[in-house]
Design an enzyme around this catalytic site. Sequence first.
Site, PDB file in Angstrom:
ATOM      1  N   LYS A 253       0.697  -0.866   0.427  1.00 52.39           N
ATOM      2  CA  LYS A 253      -0.135  -0.192  -0.335  1.00 52.39           C
ATOM      3  C   LYS A 253       0.418   1.243   0.352  1.00 52.39           C
ATOM      4  O   LYS A 253       1.551   2.097   1.041  1.00 52.39           O
ATOM      5  CB  LYS A 253      -1.167  -0.365   1.173  1.00 52.39           C
ATOM      6  N   ARG A 258      -3.507   9.495  -4.585  1.00 51.53           N
ATOM      7  CA  ARG A 258      -4.278   8.360  -5.579  1.00 51.53           C
ATOM      8  C   ARG A 258      -4.171   9.311  -6.998  1.00 51.53           C
ATOM      9  O   ARG A 258      -5.442   9.989  -6.812  1.00 51.53           O
ATOM     10  CB  ARG A 258      -5.314   8.053  -5.324  1.00 51.53           C
ATOM     11  N   ARG A 273      -8.453  11.920  -6.396  1.00 53.30           N
ATOM     12  CA  ARG A 273      -9.613  10.936  -5.581  1.00 53.30           C
ATOM     13  C   ARG A 273     -10.657  11.466  -5.399  1.00 53.30           C
ATOM     14  O   ARG A 273     -11.968  11.414  -5.781  1.00 53.30           O
ATOM     15  CB  ARG A 273      -9.412  10.338  -4.412  1.00 53.30           C
ATOM     16  N   PHE A 342      -1.050   0.865 -10.865  1.00 52.44           N
ATOM     17  CA  PHE A 342      -1.656  -0.264 -10.878  1.00 52.44           C
ATOM     18  C   PHE A 342      -3.040  -0.464 -11.218  1.00 52.44           C
ATOM     19  O   PHE A 342      -2.889  -2.194 -10.853  1.00 52.44           O
ATOM     20  CB  PHE A 342      -1.818  -0.702  -8.234  1.00 52.44           C
ATOM     21  N   GLU A 418       3.040   1.918   4.175  1.00 52.33           N
ATOM     22  CA  GLU A 418       1.710   2.117   5.069  1.00 52.33           C
ATOM     23  C   GLU A 418       1.189   0.661   5.946  1.00 52.33           C
ATOM     24  O   GLU A 418       0.064   0.655   6.827  1.00 52.33           O
ATOM     25  CB  GLU A 418       0.938   3.293   4.340  1.00 52.33           C
ATOM     26  N   LYS A 423      -5.961  -7.481  -3.178  1.00 50.73           N
ATOM     27  CA  LYS A 423      -7.296  -7.607  -4.783  1.00 50.73           C
ATOM     28  C   LYS A 423      -7.586  -9.044  -4.824  1.00 50.73           C
ATOM     29  O   LYS A 423      -6.862  -9.845  -5.628  1.00 50.73           O
ATOM     30  CB  LYS A 423      -6.711  -6.976  -5.418  1.00 50.73           C
ATOM     31  N   ARG A 434     -16.673  -0.386  -2.806  1.00 47.74           N
ATOM     32  CA  ARG A 434     -15.786  -0.285  -1.370  1.00 47.74           C
ATOM     33  C   ARG A 434     -16.745  -1.704  -0.524  1.00 47.74           C
ATOM     34  O   ARG A 434     -16.690  -1.932   0.606  1.00 47.74           O
ATOM     35  CB  ARG A 434     -15.517   0.828   0.014  1.00 47.74           C
TER      36      ARG A 434
END
Length: 606
Positions: A253, A258, A273, A342, A418, A423, A434
Amino acid sequence: MATEQTKFSVLCSLFTWTQRSKSAAKKRSKFRKFLDAFCIDRNFFPAIRLILPNLDRERGSYGLKESVLATSLIDALGISRDSPDALRLINWRKGGAATGATAGNFALVATEVLHRRQGTASGGLTIRELNELLDRLASGENRAEKILVLSTLIQKTNAQEMKWIIMIILKDLKLGISEKSIFHEFHPDAEDLFNVTCDLKLVCEKLRDRNQRHKRQDIEVGKAVRPQLAKRVANATEAWKKLHGKEVVVECKFDGDRIQIHKNGTEIHFFSRNFIDHSEYAHAMSDIIIQNILVDRCILDGEMLVWDKSSKRFAEFGSNQEIAKAARDGLDSDRQLCYVAFDILYFGDTSVIHQSLKERHEILCKVVRPMKGRLEVLVPNAGINSHLTSGEPCWSFIAHKVDEVERFFKETIENRDEGIVLKDHSSKWEPSDRSGKWLKLKPEYIQAGSDLDVLIIGGYYGSGRRGGQVAQFLVGLAERQSPNAQPMRFISFCRVGTGLSDEELDVVITKLKPYFRKYEYPKKRPPSFYQVTNHSKERPDVWVDSPEKSIILSITSDIRTIESEVFAAPYSLRFPRIDRVRYDKAWNECLDVQSFIELVHSSNGT
Ligand code: ATP
C-alpha cells in the site's frame, strides 16, 4: 418558482430544518418537496451545487480555508485585528462564546460575531445572485477582490444566511443527510452517473426527469471516475477468509496521492480522488506519460509518489506538491515524481473496467513502458521471494497461503510502508465500490495508556527502501535494584521501526552512529550491561555500546502485549510504534521492568 429566482433564505430554511430533524426519511422528503416547489423549471444545478458544494467542480477553488477566511472576514467587516471579535475569529478552535460551546466550528463562531453586526431580516439574496457572487469569490485574483465580495455578501444577508454561505465556502454543510440520499431523492440514476463522470452539472442537466431512467453510462477519457476503494480488515486471516477460493493479489500500500491519469493524445489529466485535476503534475510527468504509454487513449489508476534518487526509495508522503513545483521551476533536486500504475481502466476506444484484474494487469504491462523511479507498473511478480535474489523490493505477488500474506504484511511494516492491499484477481473495477473486492490491512495503533519510555540498545539494518542503514531499533527496559536506583542493566524488550518521519529517524541515527558497534553473533557477546535471550530475532546488527549516550523513545502499541519468548523481558508489544523521541529525557529515566509488568497487569485487570 424558477430555481434561480428562489430566495436563498428558502434554501437556508431547508438547511436549518434538515440539520435539526432526526428522521432520515423526513429529511429526504423535505428535500424532494423543495425541488418540486422551487425548481419548477427543472434547472436543478444552481440549487444542487449549493447543497453539495464539495462535489461542484464548475467553480474553481475559493482559496479560503478557515484561517484565511477569518482574516478576510475581519477585513470585510472592517474591524481591528486585535479587537475581541477578531481574536474570536482567529482563535475559532478555542470557541467564540464564553462557554466555548461553538469551539472548533468556524461557521458558528463567525455567526456569533456577525450577529452583533447584521440585522435579523433576510437580505433577500436570490440563488442566482449568490452563485454569481460565489463565482466572483472563486475567480477573484487577489485578496482585495475577495474581501470586496465578502463585504457585499455581508451587506446582502443576515447572520443565519451568512452562516450557511460560510459553510458552502468551506464545502461542508453538516446536514446529517448523506450524499447518497440526496442523489437518490433527486433521481434514481444520479449517483451512478455522478460516479462515472464526477460532473454535477452534467448529472443535473441529463437527469431532469425523475421518471425517466437513464441508461447506465460507461467511463470516458477526460472525465474523472470515482475510484474503487478498499475495505479495512483487522488481520491477514480475516482478509484470507473474505477472499476464500479466489486468486489473491497482494500489493504494497503506497503512501502517496491516488491519481487517475487520463491520456488523450498529448492531452493529459491528473485527477485526484476528489476529482480535482492536478495540472501541477503536468510539467514533471506529461512528457514521460506521452513517451512511455504506448497507446493514444487510456486511463490509468495508480499512486503519485516521490522517488528519492540518492537513497533509491520512495520518500515519505507529503512532498508531492513541493517536488512538482521544483520541477516546474527547473530546480535541481534529488527527488522526483514517480507514478506507480496499479490498474488500467480504459484502453484505446473501450473501457476495460468490466474485464478481470488479471486481464487488466496484462493490458497494463503491454501499455506502459516502465522507467525506474519515474513510472512504475505494479503487477504480481513471480513470487514473494523473488526480491531476495534480485535485490529489488517485492511490491506485488499472488498469494497461495495466508502465511505469505502475514509475512509480507510484517515485511512492509518493518520497511516503514503503510500496509498492504489484497485484491481479487478475477474482479472487475467498480467506481466508488468499497464492498470488499479490495481489502486493506494496516497496523492499528492504540495508545498504551501511559507513555512507555524505553532506551535504544541496538539497531537493525533495513531492506528495500532503507537497505544498508539502520531502520529499526532494539529497545530495552531498565533493571533497577530499587525504584529510584540507577539502572544496573537493560533488558531487551521489543523491536520497533515505524512512527518517525524519515528525517526524524535520520537525526536519531546520526546522533547514535558514533556508538554503534557491529554485532557478530555468536562470536561476540553483546555488551555485558544488556540482557538478551539467544533468540535469533534478537540479534541486532549493531549495539549501542554506551547506554548513557543512548536515546529514549516513547513508544505506543496495539493494546495487546504478547508474552515474549523472543525478548528477555517477560512481555513484548504487538505492532509497536515510536510516538516521539525524548531528547528531553536522560538515559537513566528509562521505564523499568517492574513498572512495566505492573502496567500490563493493571491493563489486563489481573
Ligand atoms: P487510507 O487512509 O487507508 O489510505 P483511504 O480511505 O484513503 O484510506 P482506501 O480506499 O481505504 O483509501 O485505501 C485505498 C487507497 O490506498 C487508495 O485510494 C490509494 O490511494 C492507496 N493505495 C496505495 N497503494 C495501493 C494499491 N496498491 N492498490 C490500491 N490502492 C492503493
